[in-house]
Design a protein around this motif. Structure first.
Motif, PDB file in Angstrom:
ATOM      1  N   ARG A 102       0.837  -1.209   0.000  1.00  0.00           N
ATOM      2  CA  ARG A 102       0.000   0.000   0.000  1.00  0.00           C
ATOM      3  C   ARG A 102       0.864   1.248   0.000  1.00  0.00           C
ATOM      4  O   ARG A 102       0.522   2.254  -0.642  1.00  0.00           O
ATOM      5  N   GLU A 105       2.063   1.745  -3.478  1.00  0.00           N
ATOM      6  CA  GLU A 105       0.953   2.253  -4.288  1.00  0.00           C
ATOM      7  C   GLU A 105       0.738   3.746  -4.042  1.00  0.00           C
ATOM      8  O   GLU A 105       0.570   4.530  -4.977  1.00  0.00           O
ATOM      9  N   ASP A 106       0.771   4.142  -2.764  1.00  0.00           N
ATOM     10  CA  ASP A 106       0.595   5.554  -2.438  1.00  0.00           C
ATOM     11  C   ASP A 106       1.755   6.393  -2.973  1.00  0.00           C
ATOM     12  O   ASP A 106       1.563   7.521  -3.444  1.00  0.00           O
ATOM     13  N   ASP A 109       1.369   6.944  -6.594  1.00  0.00           N
ATOM     14  CA  ASP A 109       0.338   7.966  -6.778  1.00  0.00           C
ATOM     15  C   ASP A 109       0.913   9.373  -6.583  1.00  0.00           C
ATOM     16  O   ASP A 109       0.493  10.315  -7.259  1.00  0.00           O
ATOM     17  N   ARG A 386      -3.657  14.785   0.438  1.00  0.00           N
ATOM     18  CA  ARG A 386      -4.443  13.721   1.050  1.00  0.00           C
ATOM     19  C   ARG A 386      -4.893  14.083   2.464  1.00  0.00           C
ATOM     20  O   ARG A 386      -5.968  13.653   2.914  1.00  0.00           O
ATOM     21  N   GLN A 389      -7.969  15.968   2.002  1.00  0.00           N
ATOM     22  CA  GLN A 389      -9.075  15.070   1.691  1.00  0.00           C
ATOM     23  C   GLN A 389      -9.588  14.365   2.943  1.00  0.00           C
ATOM     24  O   GLN A 389     -10.787  14.124   3.084  1.00  0.00           O
ATOM     25  N   LYS A 390      -8.677  14.053   3.859  1.00  0.00           N
ATOM     26  CA  LYS A 390      -9.097  13.413   5.106  1.00  0.00           C
ATOM     27  C   LYS A 390     -10.005  14.335   5.905  1.00  0.00           C
ATOM     28  O   LYS A 390     -11.046  13.906   6.419  1.00  0.00           O
ATOM     29  N   GLN A 395     -11.331  11.314   0.958  1.00  0.00           N
ATOM     30  CA  GLN A 395     -10.209  10.510   0.485  1.00  0.00           C
ATOM     31  C   GLN A 395     -10.707   9.211  -0.140  1.00  0.00           C
ATOM     32  O   GLN A 395     -11.634   8.573   0.376  1.00  0.00           O
ATOM     33  N   PRO A 396     -10.130   8.809  -1.269  1.00  0.00           N
ATOM     34  CA  PRO A 396     -10.613   7.629  -1.986  1.00  0.00           C
ATOM     35  C   PRO A 396     -10.384   6.320  -1.241  1.00  0.00           C
ATOM     36  O   PRO A 396     -11.106   5.352  -1.450  1.00  0.00           O
ATOM     37  N   ARG A 397      -9.343   6.278  -0.395  1.00  0.00           N
ATOM     38  CA  ARG A 397      -9.048   5.069   0.388  1.00  0.00           C
ATOM     39  C   ARG A 397      -8.193   5.492   1.588  1.00  0.00           C
ATOM     40  O   ARG A 397      -7.585   6.559   1.579  1.00  0.00           O
ATOM     41  N   PRO A 398      -8.140   4.667   2.622  1.00  0.00           N
ATOM     42  CA  PRO A 398      -7.296   4.997   3.768  1.00  0.00           C
ATOM     43  C   PRO A 398      -5.833   5.145   3.344  1.00  0.00           C
ATOM     44  O   PRO A 398      -5.344   4.401   2.496  1.00  0.00           O
ATOM     45  N   SER A 400      -1.926   4.795   3.589  1.00  0.00           N
ATOM     46  CA  SER A 400      -1.034   3.794   4.193  1.00  0.00           C
ATOM     47  C   SER A 400      -0.123   4.392   5.262  1.00  0.00           C
ATOM     48  O   SER A 400       0.276   3.708   6.203  1.00  0.00           O
TER      49      SER A 400
END
Length: 437
Positions: A102, A105-106, A109, A386, A389-390, A395-398, A400
């Protein structure tokens, strides 16, 4: 040029070369008594958080203890990447494999985010993706670099090329290294221009930016937070701390014990002949190596100078003295620069963490995003975005990097007393590797 001539130019400046094109800014407008969100720190994380929050209608005030753009964001080398630093820096060790995936992935991004931001907002930032060369400091480290390159390619999807010592001349005009790897998905920008463009974008969205407003306390005030500054108090619903390597024990005593400020030094040469710079770093790539006490180098975005960064020794010293020592390290790699002087020297604090990864969470009555670990341009920009967004619950996903565990060095109270010991150990091991490896 006489061999007795000074190694510094007659107009030498102990300030970032980047500031020549985009200097820091003073803004002494009165502070508002109340706002929705206060952001402490006007670096890449703070400004990107302000942009996203203001874009969605939130009232935002950004505070900086000094001039806007005088901190680490405009003192960096301006290099950007995706998830490479997590592998290269050793963060892969000791982290749960699912969490590490994760994080990768972050991080990927974050690399896409900064490129998209610069493109879509048409930011004047001199962004270019030309790749980065990692040189083997001794023959024994070349297989390790090749292995690291394989891991990078497998876990991040970047393009990595193996280079023998004979083939390395296609990317670096030097015999200092014993081969290395070239990572294509790596780039650079002009950090001060990028910062100026972010300031302008934040203001267009409606954010208020204030310099010389050092925060001395963040207190609870009912459902709000009272932010106490050197220029007055502000009530806010939420507070974001984005101070990274400049996090101190005054307003954030707990957080400061988790972030280790490590001073990094850089120099810029006087203007070089274009053909010489192209010969030294063909293709304008970013350069680093396999040393523990590593160096990093790059051409300036306009292709006129070579910029070189490292630590000059075990102890913190002045920028002018550091310029002389960094030049010696630079000449070990490129002796062709012996006839050229240093025009700028500067330093800045890098925010390091115990586990070599960034961290996001809540502490000292505020939200925080810290710990760039020398990889802050893209990552901290994205983490600021992000964090916003929180707060917006969009935010699209938690994230990491938003996790409960945030280890801190043993016996660390915010003053990095152990850095000379660590630096000395790194330099000793590098010297032994160079001699016997």
């Amino acid at each position: 040029m006489s061999q007795h001539a000074s190694v510094l130019t007659s107009d030498f400046r102990a300030s970032p070369y980047w500031w020549e094109a985009a200097p820091p800014e003073t803004c002494l407008d009165p502070l508002p008594p109340r706002t929705e969100v206060v952001i402490i720190g006007s670096g890449y994380a703070g400004l990107n958080a302000a942009i996203e929050l203001a874009r969605h209608g939130r009232e935002v005030v950004v505070l900086d203890a000094e001039e806007l753009g005088s901190g680490a964001s405009t003192r960096t080398g301006g290099m950007i990447s995706s998830g490479q630093k997590l592998v290269v820096g050793g963060a892969i060790k000791g982290i749960d494999s699912a969490l590490f995936e994760r994080m990768i992935e972050d991080s990927i991004d974050s690399f896409a985010f900064i490129q998209r931001l610069v493109r879509d907002e048409r930011l004047d930032a001199d962004l270019a993706i030309h790749g980065r060369f990692f040189g083997a400091h001794c023959p024994g480290q070349l297989p390790k670099l090749f292995e690291m390159g394989d891991i990078l390619q497998r876990v991040t999807g970047v393009n990595v090329h193996r280079l023998s010592r004979e083939k390395q001349h296609s990317v670096i005009g030097s015999d200092f290294y014993h081969g290395g790897i070239l990572v294509d998905d790596y780039g650079g920008l002009h950090p001060a221009k990028y910062h100026r463009a972010l300031r302008e974008l934040a203001r267009r969205q409606g954010a208020l930016l204030h310099s010389h407003a050092r925060v001395t306390a963040i207190d609870e005030a009912g459902a709000d937070r009272r932010v106490v500054t050197a220029r007055g108090n502000i009530l806010a619903r939420d507070v974001i701390i984005a101070t990274n390597g400049y996090t101190d024990t005054l307003a954030t005593p707990r957080l400061a014990r988790h972030v280790v400020p490590v001073k990094s030094y850089q120099v810029a040469t006087e203007p070089l002949p274009a053909d010489l710079l192209e010969a030294l770093i063909p293709g304008g790539r970013m350069i680093t190596d396999s040393r523990r006490d590593l160096i990093y180098a790059r051409p300036s975005p306009d292709g006129t100078r070579l910029l070189f960064g490292s630590r000059p020794g075990l102890w913190q010293i002045g920028d002018r003295e550091a310029a002389v020592k960094l030049r010696r390290r630079m000449l070990e790699i490129w002796p062709e620069l012996s006839d050229y002087r240093i025009s700028h020297a500067w330093s800045g604090k890098v925010g390091m963490t115990m586990d070599k990864t960034a961290h996001v969470g809540e502490m000292d009555n505020a939200h925080f995003a810290v710990g760039c670990n020398g990889n802050g341009v893209a990552l901290m920009s994205w983490l600021g975005h992000r964090m916003a967004q929180k707060l917006l619950d969009s935010q699209p996903r938690p994230l990491s990097f938003d996790r409960e565990s945030f280890p801190r060095p043993l016996l660390y109270n915010g003053r990095p007393w152990f850095l000379p010991v660590v630096s000395g150990w790194y330099r000793l091991r590098d010297a032994l590797d160079r001699r016997f490896g």
